[in-house]
Scaffold this motif. Structure first.
Motif, short mmCIF file in Angstrom:
data_model
loop_
_atom_site.label_atom_id
_atom_site.label_comp_id
_atom_site.label_asym_id
_atom_site.label_seq_id
_atom_site.Cartn_x
_atom_site.Cartn_y
_atom_site.Cartn_z
N GLY A 41 0.71 -1.12 -0.01
CA GLY A 41 0.02 0.18 0.05
C GLY A 41 0.76 1.32 0.15
N PRO A 42 1.92 1.35 1.01
CA PRO A 42 2.46 2.54 1.00
C PRO A 42 3.51 2.91 -0.24
N LYS A 43 3.76 1.71 -0.69
CA LYS A 43 4.62 1.73 -1.85
C LYS A 43 3.60 2.38 -3.15
N LEU A 44 2.60 1.78 -3.37
CA LEU A 44 1.45 2.21 -4.45
C LEU A 44 1.05 3.64 -4.14
N ILE A 45 0.64 4.09 -3.07
CA ILE A 45 0.35 5.41 -2.85
C ILE A 45 1.41 6.38 -3.20
N ALA A 46 2.62 6.03 -2.90
CA ALA A 46 3.78 6.79 -3.51
C ALA A 46 3.84 6.88 -4.65
N GLN A 47 3.84 5.97 -5.56
CA GLN A 47 3.93 5.99 -6.93
C GLN A 47 2.79 6.69 -7.56
N LEU A 48 1.71 6.75 -6.99
CA LEU A 48 0.49 7.37 -7.62
C LEU A 48 0.54 8.88 -7.44
N LYS A 49 0.96 9.20 -6.21
CA LYS A 49 1.49 10.76 -5.94
C LYS A 49 2.52 11.17 -6.93
N ALA A 50 3.65 10.34 -7.01
CA ALA A 50 4.67 10.89 -8.06
C ALA A 50 4.25 11.02 -9.35
N LYS A 51 3.37 10.16 -9.78
CA LYS A 51 2.90 10.39 -11.16
C LYS A 51 1.60 11.23 -11.30
N GLN A 52 1.35 11.85 -9.98
CA GLN A 52 0.13 12.83 -10.02
C GLN A 52 -1.33 12.20 -10.58
N ILE A 53 -1.53 10.82 -10.19
CA ILE A 53 -2.74 10.08 -10.36
C ILE A 53 -3.77 10.75 -9.41
N GLY A 54 -4.20 11.70 -9.34
CA GLY A 54 -5.16 12.29 -8.25
C GLY A 54 -6.69 12.46 -8.68
N GLN A 55 -7.56 12.05 -7.93
CA GLN A 55 -8.93 12.33 -7.85
C GLN A 55 -9.43 13.54 -8.37
N ALA A 56 -10.09 13.81 -9.42
CA ALA A 56 -11.01 15.17 -9.68
C ALA A 56 -12.24 15.17 -8.75
N PRO A 72 -4.77 10.40 -4.34
CA PRO A 72 -4.45 9.49 -5.22
C PRO A 72 -5.45 8.54 -5.49
N THR A 73 -5.96 8.01 -6.93
CA THR A 73 -6.86 7.24 -6.91
C THR A 73 -6.39 5.81 -7.77
N MET A 74 -6.96 5.04 -8.45
CA MET A 74 -6.87 3.92 -8.95
C MET A 74 -6.25 2.86 -7.75
N TYR A 259 -11.39 7.18 6.28
CA TYR A 259 -11.56 8.78 6.64
C TYR A 259 -10.54 9.13 7.49
N PRO A 260 -9.81 10.23 7.05
CA PRO A 260 -9.74 10.87 5.65
C PRO A 260 -8.80 9.98 4.82
N ALA A 261 -9.45 9.56 3.69
CA ALA A 261 -8.52 8.68 2.76
C ALA A 261 -7.28 9.22 2.00
N GLN A 262 -6.39 8.26 2.21
CA GLN A 262 -5.03 8.39 1.48
C GLN A 262 -5.13 8.05 0.18
N VAL A 263 -6.01 7.15 -0.42
CA VAL A 263 -6.23 6.64 -1.65
C VAL A 263 -7.65 6.34 -1.68
N PHE A 264 -8.01 6.27 -3.07
CA PHE A 264 -9.46 5.76 -3.29
C PHE A 264 -9.06 4.61 -4.39
N MET A 265 -10.09 3.65 -4.54
CA MET A 265 -9.85 2.63 -5.02
C MET A 265 -10.19 2.92 -6.59
N GLY A 266 -11.18 3.76 -7.06
CA GLY A 266 -11.35 4.39 -8.46
C GLY A 266 -12.39 2.97 -8.92
N ASP A 267 -13.00 3.22 -10.47
CA ASP A 267 -13.28 2.13 -10.96
C ASP A 267 -12.42 0.73 -11.11
#
Length: 360
Positions: A41-56, A72-74, A259-267
């Motif tokens: 989990g922490p590694k994935l969240i860090a990667q999503l943040k680095a690639k700026q894959i954030g929820q609109a 971060p989502t996905m 809550y408050p979420a560090q990451v969302f699961m996305g579709d």
């Protein structure tokens, strides 16, 4: 995979034979998926943040959600990976139900991945066009339905049973394929609609998966299924490991999604988890019980249908916002209150579903 290794090693030490018990492998499935989720989990969240894959975030929704923009989502990829690895490690890989369920997980996860990628990375607000989304969902749904129908070993496997009524059954025949399609695709989209608040969708998914593990074990056991007067489905018991993996991966994801979420699961997570719950319910012949236990998912879906229908027919809205969890937020309920109360409702509904085993 580890089951084959244990069978080999049992030639030298009989203690390894304990891994033949699906209950033990179910527990190991939970722990393995949980451990993988917490580790990755922490590694994935860090990667999503680095690639700026954030929820609109929609600007017409509750104002409290605006602060979530960029989260971060996905993250559902974490759930899918944990479930898949745990299942492949502990399941009997000769079981057809395992492969059909994993195929549904991957296909619907891929549909969700493409949709998320286009929305978040390519900044395309439409994501995957609805017609293509439903096309690929239909491929997965009909594919699983046809495989289950073609490989059915007894009439009971294609017969609809009714909860709380032991003497009424409905042989579906070829209609089983259409019915199964709607269960899988409907469940997939229902969970996706529910995934709007931190932890709102994942915890009911965990609870329903845990209950389906009970049904899978009993349906796959000839004596228990006969005693309880539920259909015996040879091989269905192996799904207890996959259900356990969903529970473990879901709890691991909730560690970061609460809550408050560090990451969302996305579709990628919501579509696949919903579809998997649907196909497991079909295999263990508890589609109507799934409707009861997944009542929160049903309520969210119905609220959207009613909102759209009312607005198109009368120009008025029934709810302040749909899905219905946003309605309660706009009425002034804090987000954690909505989430926990929906969890409590799910606990009650799951217990009612489990009660159908004896009240027949």
């Amino acid at each position: 995979m580890l089951l084959l290794l244990a069978d080999f090693l049992s030639q030298f030490y009989s203690g390894f034979g304990v891994f033949r018990y699906i209950t033990l492998r179910g527990i190991m499935g939970v722990l393995t998926a949980l451990g993988l989720s917490l580790f990755m989990g922490p590694k994935l969240i860090a990667q999503l943040k680095a690639k700026q894959i954030g929820q609109a975030i929609r600007d017409d929704g509750p104002q409290s959600h605006l602060s979530k923009a960029g989260t971060p989502t996905m993250g559902g990829a974490l759930i899918l990976l944990s479930i898949s690895i745990s299942t492949l490690l502990w399941c009997d890989l000769g079981n057809r139900y395992v492969w059909i369920t994993l195929a549904v997980l991957v296909i619907f996860g891929a549909v969700g991945w493409v949709d998320d990628w286009r929305k978040v990375v390519e900044k395309n607000p439409r994501g995957l066009p609805a017609r293509w989304k439903y096309f690929w969902q239909s491929i997965g749904g009909f594919g699983a339905a046809i495989l289950l129908y073609a490989t059915a070993q007894s009439p009971a496997e294609t017969t609809l049973i009714f909860p709380f009524v032991k003497s009424v059954t409905l042989p579906l025949g070829l209609f089983f394929i259409v019915f199964t399609y709607f269960v899988i695709v409907g469940s997939s989209n229902a969970v996706n609609l529910t995934d709007g608040l931190d932890g709102l969708a994942i915890m009911p998914t965990v609870m329903v998966a845990g209950a389906l593990a009970v049904f899978a074990y009993l349906s796959g056991h000839l004596q228990f299924s006969t005693y309880l007067n539920i259909p015996y489905v040879a091989g269905a018991g192996e799904l207890i490991i996959l259900c356990g993996a969903i529970v473990g991966a879901g709890l691991g994801f909730l560690w970061f999604n609460t809550y408050p979420a560090q990451v969302f699961m996305g579709d990628v997570g919501a579509l696949s988890l919903g579809a998997v719950l649907g196909v497991i319910a079909v295999i263990v012949r508890q589609e109507l019980v799934l409707v009861i236990m997944g009542g929160i998912f049903v309520m969210e879906t119905v609220s959207v249908i009613l909102q759209v229908a009312s607005f198109k027919l009368t120009g008025r809205r029934i709810f302040r916002m749909a899905p219905i969890h946003h309605h309660f937020e706009l009425k002034g309920w804090p987000e954690p209150r909505v989430i926990v109360r929906f969890w409590i409702i799910t606990v009650v509904l799951v217990l009612i579903g489990l009660a159908s085993l004896k009240i027949r």
